[in-house]
Design an enzyme around this catalytic site. Structure first.
Site, mmCIF file in Angstrom:
data_model
loop_
_atom_site.group_PDB
_atom_site.id
_atom_site.type_symbol
_atom_site.label_atom_id
_atom_site.label_comp_id
_atom_site.label_asym_id
_atom_site.label_seq_id
_atom_site.Cartn_x
_atom_site.Cartn_y
_atom_site.Cartn_z
ATOM 1 C CB ILE A 1 -28.425 -19.690 -19.176
ATOM 2 C CG1 ILE A 1 -27.273 -20.347 -19.515
ATOM 3 C CG2 ILE A 1 -29.870 -19.029 -19.901
ATOM 4 C CD1 ILE A 1 -28.164 -21.525 -21.242
ATOM 5 N N PRO A 2 -28.677 -16.848 -16.925
ATOM 6 C CG PRO A 2 -28.299 -14.978 -16.724
ATOM 7 C CD PRO A 2 -27.885 -16.366 -17.753
ATOM 8 C CB CYS A 3 -33.978 -17.620 -16.975
ATOM 9 S SG CYS A 3 -33.515 -19.500 -15.599
ATOM 10 C CG HIS A 4 -31.984 -15.962 -11.770
ATOM 11 N ND1 HIS A 4 -31.434 -16.460 -12.882
ATOM 12 C CD2 HIS A 4 -31.081 -14.758 -11.109
ATOM 13 C CE1 HIS A 4 -30.008 -15.911 -11.971
ATOM 14 N NE2 HIS A 4 -29.810 -14.624 -11.715
ATOM 15 N NE ARG A 5 -28.084 -11.851 -12.730
ATOM 16 C CZ ARG A 5 -27.153 -13.138 -13.925
ATOM 17 N NH1 ARG A 5 -26.763 -12.795 -14.575
ATOM 18 N NH2 ARG A 5 -26.575 -13.241 -12.217
#
Length: 164
Positions: free
Chosen positions: A129-133
């Site tokens: 879950i690309p919370c870093h994006r």
DNA sequence: ATCGTCATATGAA
DNA sequence: TTCATATGACGAT
């Protein structure tokens, strides 16, 4: 119920730890100081399959590529709002970013920008879950549960410029 | 350009 | 209910 099965995922960037419930991948930990001595007594066939998929996906993201396939995720630990946010993050392609307010609009709650940040902070499955994006509206990096260094590294690897 | 302040949604104690 | 947020917009410096 809370009996999760933990398996180590070796990558070029360290050993992640995947936690599986009976419903799917429930959590993913960044490499810590823990040694890779995880006992895995009874791993069902389903979990083995999920593990294979998870490993492939994690390695892809660490390498800056898009995950082709994700294992089923067990997001039952979050509130419905959080699940909504996490689900939305899933649609963000590798190499692209969204702002917290963009996410808020996407889930029809354009004013819940801070709540979106909070949901990202409790995201149990980073990377997949690309919370870093998710960056702030002005391109600032914001924060990251697993350590800001990770967020920067991941974005850089994906070819995204971050503003200081 | 930088800094302080306030508005607003959501979740945890 | 009160407090804290991985925000955003605005006004004062």
């Amino acid at each position: 119920m809370s009996n999760l099965i933990s398996l180590p995922i070796k990558t070029a960037s360290g050993v992640f730890l995947a936690h599986y419930s009976e419903a799917g991948l429930a959590a993913l930990d960044f490499p810590k100081s823990h040694s890779t001595r995880i006992i895995t007594p009874k791993v069902t066939a389903a979990i083995r399959a999920w593990y294979t998929t998870t490993t492939r996906a994690v390695k892809a993201v660490v390498a800056g590529k898009a995950a082709t396939e994700l294992p089923p995720l067990d997001l039952s630990s979050g509130t419905s709002f959080q699940q909504r946010v996490w689900e939305e993050l899933l649609w963000i392609p590798a190499g692209e970013t969204r702002s917290y307010s963009e996410i808020a609009k996407a889930i029809s709650k354009p004013k819940a920008v801070r709540a979106v940040g909070g949901a990202c902070g409790t995201n149990p499955v980073p990377l997949l879950i690309p919370c870093h994006r998710v960056l702030a509206a002005n391109g600032k990096i914001g924060g990251f549960s697993g350590g800001l260094e990770w967020k920067r590294r991941l974005l850089t690897t994906e070819g995204t410029a971050v503003r200081s």
